[in-house]
Design an enzyme around this catalytic site. Structure first.
Site: not given
Length: 469
Positions: A288, A300, A334-335, A362, A432
């Site tokens: 992503h 990520d 995606e997030e 991922d 994140h």
């Protein structure tokens, strides 16, 4: 006449040489082809340079942002440059949430005596009032505890979710799954009992000062009943919990200025090599393209995107001519919505495309350990017969399991979905958070992951997934 004869002889010799070269390629063993893939990835690969640009020239790529659009433009340009048969952008509407000015928080043990703590708004949260929120805290370890406490003890307070990731879980994704509900649904549930806001312990096994954001949902809570939600660092959670035991009446204050806007148009970035024998059989490899906005999204999922792009590059560089169509898809959103994966599957179904295999990366750009698979047992049996080819590269964990969020919407009874599984022990140190940055990606580990993905794609393409092939 003599000159024409000499020219003819030269042409014949060139044709003979060309035929032998082609036969050499055709007769390359699986071991030789896979070795060529790894050697090329480790000496002439492009993934690390691509990631360097994504991370350091573009940065965090939150859906709907200018940076996300720049990433779309850059990756399309790079796919065009490696000479694929088709490259295009697939429109998709995505949410646009903006963090705003930096968040601020402290706890007050007595009037005027405060301690600042690291805090970030959760993605999708509403803001606090302009002056912030200040109240007593009530600490819980699980959402289920709210019902036991009831509205009488929760109303007018800030709920502090403090369930840590389970350190005894060797698979850190299992530890993450065991506590992420408090981040995703914590505000939705606390609002039902009159809470003023929620703070959540970051999803991180390490004790540090980095708060980790992530998506959250209000479910069917009316807009005027929604409460602000934020994450605090693991060190802050430990300190706050200890302080609460000593002084249950401390006051907690936080302020955030995030805002949700109307959806905007973005794109999935797609490129493909058309299959020579079965062009209608499609194999997808992807990651992503969006990321959170705190760091630059290197692990990520910048890593997964450049590895997926590298798969098609390595196929071309090693001279392999695929039988089936191999398609790279860089999914958007995606997030905080999964809009890209959902739209891709919807369009594929509308065109009656036949997807036989999909592989997603991922889980960060760490050392690859193997793959997990979600699909027919007969196909998995065939895939497991290739494990020995990966043993020289220490990438031979092949087992049933999950694949990837973006390729999940493609699932049906026939397709095999797969996920690259790198070593996961460090992943949630960066996931994140502000420190998910380029310097924390190891070039060799990233390249080994790309080579592993390419090798699996090569085998599925060459042999198919039915036992008869």
């Amino acid at each position: 006449m003599k000159i024409n004869y000499v020219v003819k002889r030269k042409i014949d010799l060139i044709l003979i040489c060309f035929i032998f070269i082609q036969l050499g390629h055709a007769q390359k063993t699986d071991e030789e082809q896979i070795k060529a893939i790894y050697n090329t990835a480790l000496t002439k690969g492009k993934s690390y340079d691509w990631l360097n640009y994504l991370s350091n020239q573009i940065g965090g790529r939150l859906s709907g942002s200018i940076q996300a659009q720049r990433a779309v433009n850059y990756t399309k340009q790079q796919l065009d440059s490696i000479g694929l048969d088709n490259v295009w952008l697939q429109p998709v509407m995505v949410p646009k949430w903006v963090r705003g000015t930096p968040e601020f928080a402290y706890f007050e043990t007595s009037p005027g005596v405060t301690t600042n703590i690291p805090i970030v708004a959760l993605g999708g949260s509403v803001p606090t009032p302009p002056t912030g929120v200040k109240s007593e805290l009530i600490e819980v370890r699980a959402i289920e505890e709210l019902a036991e406490l009831g509205e009488e003890k929760i109303k007018g307070k800030i709920v502090f979710y403090n369930r840590p990731m389970d350190p005894t879980q060797i698979n850190t994704f299992s530890a993450y799954s065991g506590c992420v509900d408090q981040r995703y649904a914590g505000a939705m549930e606390a609002a039902k009992y009159g809470a003023l806001g929620v703070i959540v312990r970051s999803m991180n096994l390490r004790l540090d000062d980095y708060p980790h954001t992530g998506s959250m949902s209000y479910g069917d809570v009316p807009e005027n009943k929604r409460i602000p939600a934020a994450a605090i660092s693991t060190n802050a959670a430990e300190l706050l919990s200890t302080t609460l035991k000593l002084n249950p009446s401390i006051q907690f204050y936080f302020k955030q200025n995030c805002k949700q806007y109307a959806d905007v148009e973005s794109y999935n970035v797609i490129g493909e090599i058309t299959g020579s024998t079965y062009p209608k059989e499609v194999m997808v490899v992807g990651g992503h393209l969006d990321s959170w906005d705190l760091g630059d999204g290197s692990h990520d999922d910048g890593a997964g995107c450049v590895q997926s792009m590298e798969v098609l590059n390595l196929i071309k560089e090693t001279g392999y001519k695929p039988k089936r169509t191999i398609r790279v898809v860089l999914f958007m959103n995606e997030e905080n919505g999964l809009r890209g994966g959902t739209e891709y599957a919807k369009v594929a179904e509308s065109k009656s495309e036949m997807h036989i295999f999909a592989l997603e990366s991922d889980s960060g750009g760490f050392t690859p350990r193997g793959f997990t698979f979600d699909g027919p047992d007969s196909s998995l049996e065939k895939i497991k017969s290739w494990q020995g080819l990966f043993e020289p590269y220490l990438v031979h964990m092949f087992k049933k399991g999950g694949s990837g969020a973006d390729i999940g919407p493609l699932k049906n009874e026939n397709i095999m979905l797969a996920g690259l599984r790198p070593d996961s022990q460090r992943y949630f140190d960066y996931h994140h958070a502000e420190n998910d940055t380029f310097e924390h990606v190891n070039k060799r580990e990233l390249e080994l992951g790309a080579a592993s993905m390419t090798s699996l794609i090569y085998l599925v393409d060459k042999y198919g997934l039915t036992l008869e092939n």
